[in-house]
Design a protein around this motif. Structure first.
Motif, mmCIF file in Angstrom:
data_model
loop_
_atom_site.group_PDB
_atom_site.id
_atom_site.type_symbol
_atom_site.label_atom_id
_atom_site.label_comp_id
_atom_site.label_asym_id
_atom_site.label_seq_id
_atom_site.Cartn_x
_atom_site.Cartn_y
_atom_site.Cartn_z
ATOM 1 N N LEU A 99 57.841 -65.651 -51.509
ATOM 2 C CA LEU A 99 58.295 -64.261 -51.569
ATOM 3 C C LEU A 99 59.708 -64.077 -51.003
ATOM 4 C CD1 LEU A 99 57.561 -61.418 -52.436
ATOM 5 C CD2 LEU A 99 56.511 -61.053 -50.191
ATOM 6 N N TRP B 189 59.396 -57.297 -60.359
ATOM 7 C CA TRP B 189 60.496 -56.520 -59.782
ATOM 8 C C TRP B 189 61.346 -55.847 -60.847
ATOM 9 C CZ3 TRP B 189 60.763 -55.472 -54.678
ATOM 10 C CH2 TRP B 189 59.893 -56.201 -53.856
ATOM 11 N N SER C 289 52.929 -67.392 -54.767
ATOM 12 C CA SER C 289 53.687 -66.138 -54.760
ATOM 13 C C SER C 289 54.070 -65.717 -53.347
ATOM 14 C CB SER C 289 52.880 -65.030 -55.437
ATOM 15 O OG SER C 289 52.597 -65.362 -56.776
ATOM 16 N N LEU C 290 53.098 -65.757 -52.425
ATOM 17 C CA LEU C 290 53.364 -65.330 -51.043
ATOM 18 C C LEU C 290 54.300 -66.305 -50.332
ATOM 19 C CD1 LEU C 290 49.839 -64.064 -49.906
ATOM 20 C CD2 LEU C 290 51.825 -62.705 -50.582
ATOM 21 N N LEU D 235 62.681 -62.504 -53.401
ATOM 22 C CA LEU D 235 63.416 -61.289 -53.046
ATOM 23 C C LEU D 235 64.879 -61.582 -52.744
ATOM 24 C CD1 LEU D 235 60.964 -59.241 -50.785
ATOM 25 C CD2 LEU D 235 62.005 -58.520 -52.919
ATOM 26 N N ALA E 75 55.637 -63.351 -60.848
ATOM 27 C CA ALA E 75 55.710 -62.585 -59.596
ATOM 28 C C ALA E 75 57.104 -61.990 -59.455
ATOM 29 C CB ALA E 75 55.397 -63.493 -58.408
ATOM 30 N N ARG E 76 58.098 -62.730 -59.881
ATOM 31 C CA ARG E 76 59.485 -62.265 -59.868
ATOM 32 C C ARG E 76 59.693 -61.153 -60.897
ATOM 33 N NH1 ARG E 76 64.412 -66.232 -61.485
ATOM 34 N NH2 ARG E 76 66.166 -65.019 -60.718
#
Length: 314
Positions: free
Chosen positions: A85, A213, A81-82, A89, A209-210
């Motif tokens: 990122l 948002w 995830s990190l 985004l 993780a997406r």
């Protein structure tokens, strides 16, 4: 008879549907085949009207994603995830901005265009379902956006594994790419599982993780369109998915049970794809029309190509 109530007579009348649904839980049917079988039965009119396929699919998909969490290592999830990122985004912002410009250029309905853009940018049907009430979208606007996204999801399930092998992508790279460039979580998982175990783990982690948002994008959409921020729907299954990862990490003695849950969840996802296919009819495809489908394809090609180049060469 109300939708959702299934009698023995209904089961007998639609025996092929129920038999294939059961077979989807076995390794004999893959994700793409499940989708095709569902679409074929829908086209032949062999789907029980008593079933609310949308509601059933949504619930089963949530449960199966939570189950997948038991097969994902905590450190792997955090690292993936990190590490990705900026791509997550960047792809969301890029897709939403491009969607806005293309909607204007095509002189297309603003709200429908925004729903298609949000579905492409984040996670398909879930994003559309969350954003639609926030912008006070009409039911036909949501239906057109959902039909567009579902059609492209169906294509992705077949195209992406083939393209991954064509470009000799690693398991990890394919997992990242499918999580960024395929709309719905169900199709992401279906394509990634067809590619390999590592691809599945990576894709599921990055996709969810997406999906986080959804909430800020829905809030922003409500502000831009003057909608009702109180009507935003939050995908709670993402929180339970994270909880499943934490349980598997901090209570390792349950590993045998976690492995069973993980395998069951993968098969339930195949069943979900069968049900999604059963909900895609020629009528819905026609209802999508040329402009929404053109917008969806242009956005999909843009995010798919740009993310692929980013992954392969940067």
């Amino acid at each position: 008879m109300k939708p959702g109530n299934i009698s023995l007579q209904t089961v007998k009348r639609h025996l092929p549907f129920f038999l294939i649904a059961v077979l989807c839980l076995l390794p004999v049917i893959s994700s793409p085949i499940a989708l095709v079988l569902g679409f074929t039965l829908a086209s032949l009119g062999l789907i029980p009207n008593e079933l609310d396929l949308g509601k059933i699919t949504k619930r089963l998909l949530s449960y199966s994603i939570i189950g997948l969490g038991f097969g994902i290592q905590l450190q792997t999830a955090i690292s993936a995830s990190l590490q990705n990122l900026p791509l997550i985004l960047g792809s969301i912002i890029f897709t939403l901005l491009l969607g806005f410009m293309l909607t204007k250029a095509l002189r297309f309905d603003t709200k429908t265009g925004h729903l298609i853009s949000a579905g492409t940018a984040i996670c398909g049907g879930s994003a559309i379902a969350a954003v639609a009430p926030a912008i006070n979208a009409r039911s036909e606007q949501s239906a057109i956006a959902l039909a567009t996204v579902f059609i492209l999801n169906s294509l992705a399930l077949f195209l992406f594994p083939a393209l991954g092998h064509l470009f000799s992508m690693s398991q990890y790279d394919f997992g990242v790419w499918s999580a960024i460039a395929i709309h719905d979580t169900s199709s992401v998982v279906g394509a990634a599982s067809a590619y390999g175990e590592e691809a599945l783990t990576t894709a599921t982690t990055i996709k969810l993780a997406r999906a986080l948002w959804i909430i800020p994008i829905a809030l922003l959409s409500a502000i831009l369109f003057g909608g009702d921020r109180k009507r935003i729907t939050i995908p709670y299954f993402i929180g339970f998915y994270c909880l499943a990862i934490a349980i598997a990490h901090y209570f390792p003695l349950g590993q045998p049970a976690y492995e069973v849950l993980f395998e069951i969840s993968k098969r339930v996802l195949v069943l979900c794809l069968f049900l999604i296919g059963a909900g895609i009819t020629v009528r819905k495809m026609r209802a999508a029309g040329a402009k929404p489908l053109l917008l969806g394809v242009l956005l999909w090609l843009s995010i798919g190509t740009s993310s692929l180049l980013y992954i392969l060469y940067l």
